[in-house]
Design a protein around this motif. Structure first.
Motif, PDB file in Angstrom:
ATOM      1  N   ALA A 122       0.841  -1.196   0.000  1.00  0.00           N
ATOM      2  CA  ALA A 122       0.000   0.000   0.000  1.00  0.00           C
ATOM      3  C   ALA A 122       0.876   1.247   0.000  1.00  0.00           C
ATOM      4  O   ALA A 122       0.557   2.224  -0.664  1.00  0.00           O
ATOM      5  CB  ALA A 122      -0.922   0.000   1.214  1.00  0.00           C
ATOM      6  N   ALA A 123       1.979   1.228   0.727  1.00  0.00           N
ATOM      7  CA  ALA A 123       2.866   2.382   0.773  1.00  0.00           C
ATOM      8  C   ALA A 123       3.525   2.613  -0.581  1.00  0.00           C
ATOM      9  O   ALA A 123       3.741   3.751  -0.989  1.00  0.00           O
ATOM     10  CB  ALA A 123       3.933   2.175   1.851  1.00  0.00           C
ATOM     11  N   GLU A 124       3.845   1.515  -1.290  1.00  0.00           N
ATOM     12  CA  GLU A 124       4.480   1.674  -2.604  1.00  0.00           C
ATOM     13  C   GLU A 124       3.519   2.306  -3.600  1.00  0.00           C
ATOM     14  O   GLU A 124       3.937   3.023  -4.498  1.00  0.00           O
ATOM     15  CB  GLU A 124       4.946   0.309  -3.120  1.00  0.00           C
ATOM     16  CG  GLU A 124       6.149  -0.220  -2.362  1.00  0.00           C
ATOM     17  CD  GLU A 124       6.478  -1.650  -2.736  1.00  0.00           C
ATOM     18  OE1 GLU A 124       5.894  -2.168  -3.705  1.00  0.00           O
ATOM     19  OE2 GLU A 124       7.319  -2.254  -2.048  1.00  0.00           O
ATOM     20  N   SER A 125       2.227   2.071  -3.449  1.00  0.00           N
ATOM     21  CA  SER A 125       1.260   2.645  -4.377  1.00  0.00           C
ATOM     22  C   SER A 125       1.038   4.132  -4.095  1.00  0.00           C
ATOM     23  O   SER A 125       0.507   4.839  -4.916  1.00  0.00           O
ATOM     24  CB  SER A 125      -0.072   1.895  -4.304  1.00  0.00           C
ATOM     25  OG  SER A 125      -0.656   2.094  -3.034  1.00  0.00           O
ATOM     26  N   ASN A 126       1.465   4.620  -2.928  1.00  0.00           N
ATOM     27  CA  ASN A 126       1.359   6.026  -2.581  1.00  0.00           C
ATOM     28  C   ASN A 126       2.764   6.540  -2.261  1.00  0.00           C
ATOM     29  O   ASN A 126       3.233   6.397  -1.141  1.00  0.00           O
ATOM     30  CB  ASN A 126       0.425   6.217  -1.388  1.00  0.00           C
ATOM     31  CG  ASN A 126       0.191   7.685  -1.081  1.00  0.00           C
ATOM     32  OD1 ASN A 126       0.829   8.558  -1.650  1.00  0.00           O
ATOM     33  ND2 ASN A 126      -0.716   7.943  -0.153  1.00  0.00           N
ATOM     34  N   PRO A 127       3.465   7.139  -3.245  1.00  0.00           N
ATOM     35  CA  PRO A 127       4.847   7.551  -3.054  1.00  0.00           C
ATOM     36  C   PRO A 127       5.025   8.538  -1.904  1.00  0.00           C
ATOM     37  O   PRO A 127       6.092   8.619  -1.328  1.00  0.00           O
ATOM     38  CB  PRO A 127       5.236   8.203  -4.385  1.00  0.00           C
ATOM     39  CG  PRO A 127       4.130   7.932  -5.327  1.00  0.00           C
ATOM     40  CD  PRO A 127       2.957   7.448  -4.560  1.00  0.00           C
ATOM     41  N   ALA A 128       3.998   9.282  -1.540  1.00  0.00           N
ATOM     42  CA  ALA A 128       4.126  10.261  -0.451  1.00  0.00           C
ATOM     43  C   ALA A 128       4.429   9.570   0.870  1.00  0.00           C
ATOM     44  O   ALA A 128       5.022  10.148   1.757  1.00  0.00           O
ATOM     45  CB  ALA A 128       2.851  11.080  -0.333  1.00  0.00           C
ATOM     46  N   GLN A 129       4.004   8.299   1.005  1.00  0.00           N
ATOM     47  CA  GLN A 129       4.224   7.581   2.252  1.00  0.00           C
ATOM     48  C   GLN A 129       5.577   6.878   2.298  1.00  0.00           C
ATOM     49  O   GLN A 129       5.986   6.404   3.331  1.00  0.00           O
ATOM     50  CB  GLN A 129       3.120   6.545   2.464  1.00  0.00           C
ATOM     51  CG  GLN A 129       1.773   7.181   2.727  1.00  0.00           C
ATOM     52  CD  GLN A 129       0.702   6.120   2.934  1.00  0.00           C
ATOM     53  OE1 GLN A 129       0.938   4.939   2.768  1.00  0.00           O
ATOM     54  NE2 GLN A 129      -0.486   6.566   3.290  1.00  0.00           N
ATOM     55  N   VAL A 130       6.275   6.757   1.176  1.00  0.00           N
ATOM     56  CA  VAL A 130       7.553   6.050   1.134  1.00  0.00           C
ATOM     57  C   VAL A 130       8.671   7.059   1.297  1.00  0.00           C
ATOM     58  O   VAL A 130       9.107   7.670   0.331  1.00  0.00           O
ATOM     59  CB  VAL A 130       7.702   5.258  -0.182  1.00  0.00           C
ATOM     60  CG1 VAL A 130       9.030   4.526  -0.203  1.00  0.00           C
ATOM     61  CG2 VAL A 130       6.545   4.295  -0.355  1.00  0.00           C
ATOM     62  N   GLY A 132       8.730   9.947   2.098  1.00  0.00           N
ATOM     63  CA  GLY A 132       8.386  11.324   1.756  1.00  0.00           C
ATOM     64  C   GLY A 132       7.636  12.002   2.881  1.00  0.00           C
ATOM     65  O   GLY A 132       7.750  11.640   4.044  1.00  0.00           O
ATOM     66  N   ASP A 133       6.862  12.975   2.515  1.00  0.00           N
ATOM     67  CA  ASP A 133       6.089  13.757   3.462  1.00  0.00           C
ATOM     68  C   ASP A 133       4.889  12.948   3.935  1.00  0.00           C
ATOM     69  O   ASP A 133       3.996  12.625   3.145  1.00  0.00           O
ATOM     70  CB  ASP A 133       5.632  15.040   2.764  1.00  0.00           C
ATOM     71  CG  ASP A 133       4.827  15.953   3.677  1.00  0.00           C
ATOM     72  OD1 ASP A 133       4.618  15.597   4.843  1.00  0.00           O
ATOM     73  OD2 ASP A 133       4.431  17.030   3.212  1.00  0.00           O
ATOM     74  N   PRO A 134       4.818  12.607   5.220  1.00  0.00           N
ATOM     75  CA  PRO A 134       3.691  11.800   5.690  1.00  0.00           C
ATOM     76  C   PRO A 134       2.370  12.561   5.667  1.00  0.00           C
ATOM     77  O   PRO A 134       1.314  11.966   5.767  1.00  0.00           O
ATOM     78  CB  PRO A 134       4.092  11.436   7.125  1.00  0.00           C
ATOM     79  CG  PRO A 134       5.058  12.474   7.530  1.00  0.00           C
ATOM     80  CD  PRO A 134       5.762  12.909   6.269  1.00  0.00           C
ATOM     81  N   PHE A 135       2.438  13.886   5.512  1.00  0.00           N
ATOM     82  CA  PHE A 135       1.219  14.688   5.491  1.00  0.00           C
ATOM     83  C   PHE A 135       0.838  15.126   4.072  1.00  0.00           C
ATOM     84  O   PHE A 135      -0.049  15.949   3.899  1.00  0.00           O
ATOM     85  CB  PHE A 135       1.386  15.920   6.385  1.00  0.00           C
ATOM     86  CG  PHE A 135       1.600  15.561   7.823  1.00  0.00           C
ATOM     87  CD1 PHE A 135       0.542  15.147   8.609  1.00  0.00           C
ATOM     88  CD2 PHE A 135       2.866  15.615   8.377  1.00  0.00           C
ATOM     89  CE1 PHE A 135       0.741  14.802   9.927  1.00  0.00           C
ATOM     90  CE2 PHE A 135       3.072  15.268   9.695  1.00  0.00           C
ATOM     91  CZ  PHE A 135       2.009  14.856  10.469  1.00  0.00           C
ATOM     92  N   ALA A 136       1.503  14.569   3.066  1.00  0.00           N
ATOM     93  CA  ALA A 136       1.254  14.974   1.685  1.00  0.00           C
ATOM     94  C   ALA A 136      -0.205  14.767   1.288  1.00  0.00           C
ATOM     95  O   ALA A 136      -0.812  15.634   0.658  1.00  0.00           O
ATOM     96  CB  ALA A 136       2.179  14.220   0.731  1.00  0.00           C
TER      97      ALA A 136
END
Length: 151
Positions: A122-130, A132-136
């Motif tokens: 799931a994190a790989e499908s959302n680059p902001a969570q990998v 990056g900025d956790p609040f993106a």
């Protein structure tokens, strides 16, 4: 002479009612110990650090020590288990035989929870969570709402 506790040591989180000239109302037991009023006697009495209910330990609230005899009523008894018995035994032993050399608390270094494998996908499908900025994602939603309100 073996020291003995007069009465019962209340559990942490107990709520007590005090009724004195200095303090009255409900208070929460934040810490506990014992007091030996007479060095010639083997009797010790419970001692508590209390804070006002519902605040407890708060920067703008006073905490203060009391002896068990100052408790007018126990409104709610806090949680206790076998660890409390061990605590009391060790406390009385240290009062009678002196403090032991302190041991350093172990610093916690492990993770609090294990992250299941499914979350990595799931994190790989959302680059902001990998990395990056956790609040993106939150920023994106706020920006969308802001743009809608300007239209």
């Amino acid at each position: 002479m073996t020291l003995e506790l007069a009465g019962t040591l209340l559990g942490l989180g107990s709520v007590v009612r005090l009724d004195s000239e200095q303090h009255s109302g409900l208070f929460v037991v934040l810490a506990r110990g014992a007091f030996r009023p007479d060095n010639e006697s083997s009797e010790v009495v419970p001692r508590y650090l209390v804070g006002p209910h519902p605040y407890g330990e708060a920067p703008d609230q006073e905490t203060f020590p009391i002896l068990a005899g100052e408790v007018h009523e126990v409104v709610h008894e806090g949680y206790t288990d076998d660890a409390d018995d061990t605590f009391l035994t060790e406390l009385l032993d240290q009062m009678e035989n002196g403090r032991r050399s302190p041991t350093c608390a172990q610093q916690f270094t492990g993770s609090l929870t294990a992250i299941p494998e499914g979350h990595a996908v799931a994190a790989e499908s959302n680059p902001a969570q990998v990395g990056g900025d956790p609040f993106a994602e939150l920023r994106r939603i706020v920006d969308q709402d802001y743009q809608r309100s300007e239209s």
